[in-house]
Design a protein around this motif. Structure first.
Motif, PDB file in Angstrom:
ATOM      1  N   SER A  18      34.831  43.541  39.334  1.00 51.04           N
ATOM      2  CA  SER A  18      34.799  43.810  37.889  1.00 51.04           C
ATOM      3  C   SER A  18      36.175  44.317  37.463  1.00 51.04           C
ATOM      4  N   GLN A  39      39.172  33.906  35.350  1.00 48.80           N
ATOM      5  CA  GLN A  39      37.914  33.172  35.473  1.00 48.80           C
ATOM      6  C   GLN A  39      38.091  31.943  36.356  1.00 48.80           C
ATOM      7  N   PRO A  49      35.318  50.067  36.201  1.00 48.60           N
ATOM      8  CA  PRO A  49      35.659  48.792  36.835  1.00 48.60           C
ATOM      9  C   PRO A  49      36.178  49.002  38.254  1.00 48.60           C
ATOM     10  N   GLU A  66      32.440  39.152  42.792  1.00 50.31           N
ATOM     11  CA  GLU A  66      31.858  40.495  42.736  1.00 50.31           C
ATOM     12  C   GLU A  66      32.761  41.509  42.026  1.00 50.31           C
ATOM     13  N   ASP A  93      36.229  42.484  31.322  1.00 52.42           N
ATOM     14  CA  ASP A  93      36.182  43.025  29.963  1.00 52.42           C
ATOM     15  C   ASP A  93      37.616  43.157  29.485  1.00 52.42           C
ATOM     16  N   THR A 151      34.254  36.749  37.447  1.00 55.35           N
ATOM     17  CA  THR A 151      33.306  36.516  36.360  1.00 55.35           C
ATOM     18  C   THR A 151      33.045  37.763  35.518  1.00 55.35           C
ATOM     19  N   LYS A 152      33.358  38.935  36.051  1.00 60.35           N
ATOM     20  CA  LYS A 152      33.094  40.189  35.334  1.00 60.35           C
ATOM     21  C   LYS A 152      34.410  40.754  34.805  1.00 60.35           C
ATOM     22  N   TYR A 176      31.420  51.989  31.935  1.00 62.23           N
ATOM     23  CA  TYR A 176      31.270  51.053  33.041  1.00 62.23           C
ATOM     24  C   TYR A 176      32.553  51.058  33.883  1.00 62.23           C
TER      25      TYR A 176
END
Length: 102
Positions: A10, A29, A54, A8, A37, A34-35, A52
């Protein structure tokens, strides 16, 4: 207290080296994040965060356009980002350089 699990979370990763950026992203990862940037400098980080926000910013100490200290100061001055969690990844050992990030 609310907590997130890895899937969950980011993360915005700020790393000038493309090679190191890929390595760190791969490790995150593999840890279940998974999120993620990735950006290469402070200006890109601030721009990405405003679009966005984080959960966590992970940054190198020395970026092409500023230091992590300057990046964190900029983040703290933006209303909706001032409480963003920040983590430094650096081999810097000079206490004077690191103290402002505490």
């Amino acid at each position: 207290m609310y907590s997130l699990n890895e899937s969950e979370l980011s993360i915005l990763l700020v790393e000038p080296s493309s090679v190191q950026l890929k390595i760190i992203m791969r490790e995150l990862q593999q840890a279940g994040v998974t999120k993620i940037d990735g950006v290469h400098d402070g200006a890109q980080a601030i721009e990405a965060m405003q679009k966005y926000p984080p959960d966590l910013v992970i940054s190198a100490m020395y970026l092409p356009d500023m230091t992590a200290t300057e990046l964190l100061s900029s983040i703290r001055s933006i209303d909706n980002l001032e409480n963003t969690h920040f983590m430094l990844i650096s081999s810097e050992s000079n206490i004077d350089a690191l103290e402002p990030l505490r």
